[in-house]
Design an enzyme around this catalytic site. Sequence first.
Site, PDB file in Angstrom:
ATOM      1  N   ASP A 127       0.327  -1.079  -0.038  1.00  0.00           N
ATOM      2  CA  ASP A 127      -0.168   0.512   0.322  1.00  0.00           C
ATOM      3  C   ASP A 127       0.737   0.879   0.039  1.00  0.00           C
ATOM      4  O   ASP A 127       0.167   2.675   0.280  1.00  0.00           O
ATOM      5  CB  ASP A 127      -0.798  -0.200   1.263  1.00  0.00           C
ATOM      6  CG  ASP A 127      -2.094  -0.884   1.243  1.00  0.00           C
ATOM      7  OD1 ASP A 127      -3.002  -0.718  -0.290  1.00  0.00           O
ATOM      8  OD2 ASP A 127      -2.810  -1.332   2.064  1.00  0.00           O
ATOM      9  N   ASP A 185      -6.924  -3.913  -5.819  1.00  0.00           N
ATOM     10  CA  ASP A 185      -6.951  -2.415  -4.771  1.00  0.00           C
ATOM     11  C   ASP A 185      -5.510  -2.088  -5.108  1.00  0.00           C
ATOM     12  O   ASP A 185      -5.311  -0.806  -5.243  1.00  0.00           O
ATOM     13  CB  ASP A 185      -6.840  -2.720  -3.697  1.00  0.00           C
ATOM     14  CG  ASP A 185      -8.458  -3.489  -2.369  1.00  0.00           C
ATOM     15  OD1 ASP A 185      -7.836  -4.890  -3.762  1.00  0.00           O
ATOM     16  OD2 ASP A 185      -8.373  -2.985  -1.770  1.00  0.00           O
TER      17      ASP A 185
HETATM   18  N1  GLY Z   1      -7.555  -2.587   1.154  1.00  0.00           N
HETATM   19  C1  GLY Z   1      -8.724  -1.618   0.433  1.00  0.00           C
HETATM   20  C2  GLY Z   1      -9.738  -1.031   0.258  1.00  0.00           C
HETATM   21  O1  GLY Z   1     -10.394  -1.415   1.788  1.00  0.00           O
HETATM   22  O2  GLY Z   1     -11.123  -0.425  -0.439  1.00  0.00           O
END
Ligand code: GLY
Length: 406
Positions: A127, A185
């Site tokens: 992330d 994501d």
């Molecule tokens: N992991 C990112 C989200 O919850 O969208």
Amino acid sequence: MNKISINTITKISFIAAGLCLCINSGYAQQKLKADKSLLPVIQNDLSSAAAQYHYMMKRVPVDSFPKSYHTTGDSLETSNSGWWCSGFYPGTLLFLYQQNHDKALLSESNRMLKLLTKEQYNTTTHDLGFMMYCSFGNAEKIEPRPEYKQILINSAKSLSTRFNPKVGCIRSWDSKKPEYIVIIDNMMNLELLFWATKVTGDSSFYKIAVKHANTTMKNHFRADYSSYHVIDYNPTTGQVLRKRTKQGYADESAWARGQAWGLYGYTVMYRETKDKKYLDQANHIAKFILNNPNLPKDGIPYWDFNLPGIPNALRDASAGAVLSSALLELSKYNNEQLAQKYVNTAGLIIRSLSSPQYLAKPGTNGGFILKHSVGNLPENSEIDMPLTYADYYFVEALIRYKNINK
Ligand code: GLY
């Protein structure tokens, strides 16, 4: 890392961009119609967003990042800098500072950036794009300081350590072998890598981003261009072991925010490479979302497109915010008819999010701008609450809408 070929990449990108402008001639120059009646609404949203963040600033503990808010007990939920959302609060403050030049917002953002700096060396998460590019990446554009470049380069290096050439992807979540987990994501973390190649001349970052996007395009998407949330790979062979969900309703459902991440991610891929296959991919994803019979008339998705309880199901304002921001960028790369459709839908979403149903009254909602997002319902976490990334992408969408045709 692979030096030198950046010149080649830059040249190719330049030629491709030129070619693309010719092919798309008129697209870049076309005048899109913004809904004029939405502009004062947006101005009002930006003012109340700034007021909300002033209110939030007073409540955030010195060493923590705001995440969400519980009405019961009037309590702010916070995290440390290692949580995937830590970049959104400073990023939103920077967006708002860019709009109103309020130094208090900038100084709060600078305070948070200091706390976030150490994450440049974090190799335990995929992330880093969210964390470092939404924060330092925006700071580098809006209020640059000499040290930001190196922090972002180090962040890109840390992110790159998670790339496995056999799989062709950056690892999202660590897990016990044999799974090598990649989630949709992760497309949002690639922008940082493109930036790093442009600044350093090291093409490795660019190549990792392209490979990750290609592998994801191949394995994450269904025939209708909806996407799975999670793919488990075999890290040794690269073989797909399982396609499933973690935050969506079911393995075969379309988790709303995941669809929006995919749309945003492939739009960025097209911006950065000018490879038409990414534009096609983004347009296909947009078609899946916008033509979906379960997309409500006000444009704010249910938290999953395949919930059995629809219309009695929770909406996810964060998915709406990401969707509107992505559509506004995607509109810039398409013919007038499609572009106008995207602008109109983004405008509709913004209008809905600006209504009292979603927009918090100043002095409420723990200082968050939007209400009613869904973080991770299957794990009983962040259900129908404000979320820091809903605010970030909403403010980004407001600014993008304001700047249509600029
Ligand atoms: N992991 C990112 C989200 O919850 O969208």
